[in-house]
Scaffold this motif. Structure first.
Motif, short mmCIF file in Angstrom:
data_model
loop_
_atom_site.label_atom_id
_atom_site.label_comp_id
_atom_site.label_asym_id
_atom_site.label_seq_id
_atom_site.Cartn_x
_atom_site.Cartn_y
_atom_site.Cartn_z
N CYS A 145 0.81 -1.11 0.19
CA CYS A 145 -0.03 0.03 0.08
C CYS A 145 0.75 1.49 -0.06
CB CYS A 145 -1.02 -0.01 1.15
SG CYS A 145 -2.38 -1.23 0.97
N ASP A 146 2.03 1.22 -0.29
CA ASP A 146 2.77 2.57 -0.37
C ASP A 146 2.13 3.20 -1.75
OD1 ASP A 146 4.47 4.49 0.26
OD2 ASP A 146 6.46 3.25 -0.54
N ALA A 147 2.56 4.57 -1.53
CA ALA A 147 2.19 5.35 -2.80
C ALA A 147 2.98 6.74 -2.66
CB ALA A 147 0.71 5.82 -2.64
N ARG A 148 3.28 7.19 -3.67
CA ARG A 148 3.81 8.33 -3.96
C ARG A 148 3.18 9.63 -3.75
NH1 ARG A 148 8.09 9.02 -8.87
NH2 ARG A 148 8.73 10.63 -7.45
N GLY A 149 3.68 10.59 -2.84
CA GLY A 149 3.06 11.63 -2.45
C GLY A 149 1.95 11.36 -1.32
N LEU A 150 1.17 12.32 -0.94
CA LEU A 150 0.39 12.23 0.27
C LEU A 150 -1.10 12.67 -0.18
CD1 LEU A 150 2.41 13.76 3.22
CD2 LEU A 150 2.23 11.39 2.44
N GLN A 151 -1.30 12.41 -1.40
CA GLN A 151 -2.67 12.77 -1.83
C GLN A 151 -3.63 11.73 -1.60
OE1 GLN A 151 -2.89 13.41 -6.31
NE2 GLN A 151 -5.21 13.56 -6.13
N LYS A 152 -3.25 10.47 -1.66
CA LYS A 152 -4.28 9.40 -1.09
C LYS A 152 -4.48 9.49 0.24
CE LYS A 152 -4.96 7.41 -5.22
NZ LYS A 152 -6.46 7.21 -5.83
N VAL A 153 -3.49 10.10 1.04
CA VAL A 153 -3.57 10.30 2.59
C VAL A 153 -4.79 11.04 2.87
CG1 VAL A 153 -2.57 10.55 4.75
CG2 VAL A 153 -1.32 9.45 2.87
N GLU A 154 -4.59 12.26 2.02
CA GLU A 154 -5.67 13.30 2.15
C GLU A 154 -7.13 12.91 1.85
OE1 GLU A 154 -4.12 16.83 -0.12
OE2 GLU A 154 -3.10 17.48 1.63
N GLU A 155 -7.15 12.16 0.69
CA GLU A 155 -8.47 11.64 0.17
C GLU A 155 -8.80 10.47 1.11
OE1 GLU A 155 -8.21 9.75 -3.43
OE2 GLU A 155 -7.29 11.75 -4.76
N ALA A 156 -8.28 9.90 1.68
CA ALA A 156 -8.69 8.88 2.76
C ALA A 156 -9.14 9.50 3.95
CB ALA A 156 -7.71 7.72 3.31
N CYS A 157 -8.43 10.51 4.39
CA CYS A 157 -8.77 11.34 5.61
C CYS A 157 -9.93 11.91 5.45
CB CYS A 157 -7.71 12.29 5.99
SG CYS A 157 -7.94 13.28 7.22
N ALA A 158 -10.16 12.62 4.23
CA ALA A 158 -11.58 13.22 4.30
C ALA A 158 -12.70 12.45 4.00
CB ALA A 158 -11.32 14.23 2.90
N SER A 159 -12.52 11.20 3.69
CA SER A 159 -13.55 10.42 3.67
C SER A 159 -14.35 9.77 4.66
CB SER A 159 -13.15 9.06 2.66
OG SER A 159 -12.30 8.21 3.19
N TYR A 160 -13.71 10.05 6.04
CA TYR A 160 -14.07 9.46 7.32
C TYR A 160 -14.69 10.57 8.05
CZ TYR A 160 -11.74 5.08 6.39
OH TYR A 160 -11.39 3.90 6.00
N SER A 161 -15.68 10.12 8.93
CA SER A 161 -16.46 11.33 9.86
C SER A 161 -15.72 11.78 10.89
CB SER A 161 -17.68 10.77 10.23
OG SER A 161 -17.50 9.49 11.30
N HIS A 162 -14.45 10.98 11.32
CA HIS A 162 -13.94 11.30 12.46
C HIS A 162 -12.17 10.93 12.09
CE1 HIS A 162 -17.46 10.13 14.79
NE2 HIS A 162 -16.99 10.69 15.73
N VAL A 163 -11.27 12.08 12.70
CA VAL A 163 -9.94 12.05 12.45
C VAL A 163 -9.17 11.70 13.78
CG1 VAL A 163 -7.89 13.48 11.81
CG2 VAL A 163 -10.07 13.40 10.13
N VAL A 164 -8.42 11.08 14.11
CA VAL A 164 -7.79 10.58 15.29
C VAL A 164 -6.33 10.98 15.20
CG1 VAL A 164 -7.37 8.90 17.12
CG2 VAL A 164 -9.76 8.93 15.70
#
Length: 305
Positions: A64-83
């Motif tokens: 699951c490695d990926a270049r850049g942090l765009q996918k991280v931002e997309e995953a983060c924004a898709s959830y109701s809670h951020v921990v």
């Protein structure tokens, strides 16, 4: 404050703020323990694990490695809670702007642990905590033999400051948004305590997650130093008691002297002899949750102004 601003941006799923803290090649794998995050092992960050299912950290690390942090931002924004897990906040006041931010419904779960167990745990991974101790002691020149005692004393003082501010003198915007949790309570009754945390933040436990919690807290053994930062199946109750066999009583006494007031506040009984320390039938955890602290009764200093 740079750290506070970083946290605020991450809560808003803006990971561009990480540019100053990461290597030039900002792959997802550069995020510490990324493979332990279900969100980063499932869509949209990674197709490996179906959304909502428990992930396999080994497979995630490999796939699951990926270049850049765009996918991280997309995953983060898709959830109701951020921990976010933060390990070194010494007072709450620096977080007040986040608590006042109408865009964030910030809740604080303050996890504490028996200071004797904290020292034992840090000794197991001493090399990993050299920088941490320096931060705790604000880069002061402390004799080598006193570093761990002065470090744990500062941590104990911070627990008192935070709890006093949140429980005894909370500003209106903090009421109902702070919860203190003892590590030992979670170890001895994980489902009850974690369900209480979920209720506090407005989440609902799933049967699959309950099964995982039981599995990971009812394993065999206490774990090794090599496993210090891994989530592995262990005997959680044995982990809480490990310091009683591992630390010499002379060291335990010095820790107790350094943290007497905090231990009283948090509900940890002191031991008066090596025999009492080694006798695991002697319960050192006060069952009721602490609710107040008298500054005159403890050895810690008053809150910093």
């Amino acid at each position: 404050m740079a750290v506070r601003d970083l946290i605020q941006r991450v809560f808003q799923c803006d990971f561009s703020v990480m540019d100053s803290y990461m290597p030039e090649q900002r792959n997802m794998s550069k995020i510490f323990m990324f493979s332990h995050s279900r969100a980063l092992c499932s869509p949209p960050a990674c197709p490996l694990t179906p959304r909502g299912r428990l992930s396999n950290q080994t497979q995630c690390f490999r796939s699951c490695d990926a270049r850049g942090l765009q996918k991280v931002e997309e995953a983060c924004a898709s959830y109701s809670h951020v921990v976010l897990k933060e390990v070194r906040f010494f007072e709450l006041e620096s977080l007040y702007p986040l608590l006042r931010d109408p865009a964030l419904d910030l809740r604080i779960v303050h996890l504490v642990r028996d200071p004797r167990a904290v020292v034992r745990s840090k000794e197991q991974s001493a090399a990993s905590f050299v920088r941490d101790n320096a931060i705790v002691l604000e880069q002061r020149n402390v004799p080598g033999g006193e570093v761990q005692y002065q470090s744990i004393q500062e941590i104990c003082r911070s627990h008192i400051r935070i709890n006093e501010r949140a429980v005894l003198k909370p500003p209106p915007f903090l009421k109902g948004r702070y919860k203190m949790v003892r590590f030992e309570d979670v170890a001895f009754n994980p489902l009850r305590e974690i369900n209480a945390i979920y209720d506090f933040v407005g989440l609902q436990m799933t049967p699959e997650l309950e099964d995982w919690i039981v599995t990971v807290t009812h394993g065999k053994g206490k774990g090794s130093a090599r496993d210090a930062f891994d989530i592995t199946s262990r005997n959680a109750k044995a982990v809480t008691q490990a310091w009683r066999k591992a630390l010499p009583f002379s060291k335990v006494k010095k820790i107790q002297d350094a943290c007497k007031g905090a231990m009283s506040l948090l509900g940890y009984r002191t031991v008066d002899s090596e025999k009492e320390q080694k006798n695991l039938d002697v319960d050192l955890l006060v069952p009721q949750e602490p609710f107040k602290f008298d500054w005159e009764a403890g050895t810690e200093e008053a809150p910093r102004r």
